[in-house]
Design an enzyme around this catalytic site. Structure first.
Site, mmCIF file in Angstrom:
data_model
loop_
_atom_site.group_PDB
_atom_site.id
_atom_site.type_symbol
_atom_site.label_atom_id
_atom_site.label_comp_id
_atom_site.label_asym_id
_atom_site.label_seq_id
_atom_site.Cartn_x
_atom_site.Cartn_y
_atom_site.Cartn_z
ATOM 1 N N TYR A 116 0.821 -1.212 0.000
ATOM 2 C CA TYR A 116 0.000 0.000 0.000
ATOM 3 C C TYR A 116 0.852 1.259 0.000
ATOM 4 O O TYR A 116 2.024 1.251 0.389
ATOM 5 C CB TYR A 116 -0.919 0.030 1.233
ATOM 6 N N PHE A 126 1.983 9.870 3.134
ATOM 7 C CA PHE A 126 2.177 9.873 4.575
ATOM 8 C C PHE A 126 2.560 8.489 5.107
ATOM 9 O O PHE A 126 3.003 8.351 6.238
ATOM 10 C CB PHE A 126 0.926 10.385 5.310
ATOM 11 N N ASP A 127 2.388 7.449 4.288
ATOM 12 C CA ASP A 127 2.745 6.105 4.732
ATOM 13 C C ASP A 127 2.816 5.183 3.527
ATOM 14 O O ASP A 127 2.112 5.386 2.530
ATOM 15 C CB ASP A 127 1.717 5.567 5.745
ATOM 16 N N ILE A 150 -7.734 1.086 10.336
ATOM 17 C CA ILE A 150 -8.866 2.005 10.213
ATOM 18 C C ILE A 150 -10.033 1.312 9.489
ATOM 19 O O ILE A 150 -9.829 0.423 8.672
ATOM 20 C CB ILE A 150 -8.459 3.301 9.486
ATOM 21 N N TYR A 176 -9.202 8.757 10.335
ATOM 22 C CA TYR A 176 -8.716 9.184 11.655
ATOM 23 C C TYR A 176 -9.577 10.271 12.288
ATOM 24 O O TYR A 176 -9.188 10.872 13.282
ATOM 25 C CB TYR A 176 -7.254 9.634 11.546
ATOM 26 N N PHE A 193 -5.626 5.684 -0.623
ATOM 27 C CA PHE A 193 -4.670 4.579 -0.578
ATOM 28 C C PHE A 193 -4.677 3.827 -1.902
ATOM 29 O O PHE A 193 -5.734 3.562 -2.473
ATOM 30 C CB PHE A 193 -5.046 3.579 0.523
#
Length: 202
Positions: A116, A126-127, A150, A176, A193
């Protein structure tokens, strides 16, 4: 009262009981059901035909900006949000980038393996499961459908088959929420994502 709707595991259309038929509708508690159209017309998705019940428009593509990440992981607990009723319309949209095998779909509590990359609305990463050191993805493994990640992830990945890659855009309430996950994710952030279901480990 609004009728309950769930996504078809093949076309991802949000349909009520009429779109599935009794036998498939009964399966929705244990596994993701298949709608009448996909059962009666196998292969329609590859042919490019339009689904007669399709009601959700695909979101526009998001430009992904790649940058090195070391801190935030999706395993971090999301802040508490209001309880979502089962009949509520999902707070995410999904766009298929690469078709999966359309046979192997994960069930709740099964362990899945995914690659991902997550981005904010401006395209900032961010990730990611991508390892700068190894120059390849290191798949992330977790039990799906039980709150380990999440809610937008939990629900969307249940609609994917092995090998499928898709873009998932998740609204704040299933991400979030109002608090965010500072300093990487601001409050009320809509997250995008790109996710690939690599495998189901059981």
């Amino acid at each position: 009262m609004e009728e309950e709707r769930v996504p078809c595991k093949v076309c991802s259309c949000m349909l009520d009981k009429t779109g599935y038929g009794t036998s498939q509708w009964k399966k929705k508690k244990a596994q993701v059901p298949t709608c009448k159209h996909c059962l009666e017309n196998p292969g329609w998705l590859e042919s490019g035909d339009k689904h007669p019940l399709l009601s959700l428009a695909a979101p526009a593509a998001t430009t992904v900006v790649v940058e090195k990440l070391e801190d935030l992981k999706v395993t971090e607990a999301a802040p508490e949000v209001e309880e979502v009723q089962e009949s509520e319309v999902p707070k995410y949209t999904k766009r298929i980038l690469k078709k999966g095998d359309k046979e192997n779909f994960p069930l709740r509590k099964q362990v899945v393996k995914v690659n991902y990359t997550g981005t904010l609305e401006g395209g900032k990463v961010f990730d990611s499961s991508f390892s700068e050191k190894k120059k390849t993805h290191v798949p992330f493994t977790f039990k799906v459908g039980i709150g380990k990640v999440i809610k937008g992830w939990d629900e969307a990945i249940l609609t994917m088959s092995v090998g499928e890659k898709c873009e998932i855009v998740i609204e704040p309430v299933w991400a979030y929420g109002k608090k965010g996950a500072m300093p990487h994710i601001p409050p009320n952030a809509t997250l995008t994502f790109e996710v690939e279901l690599v495998g189901i480990l059981g």
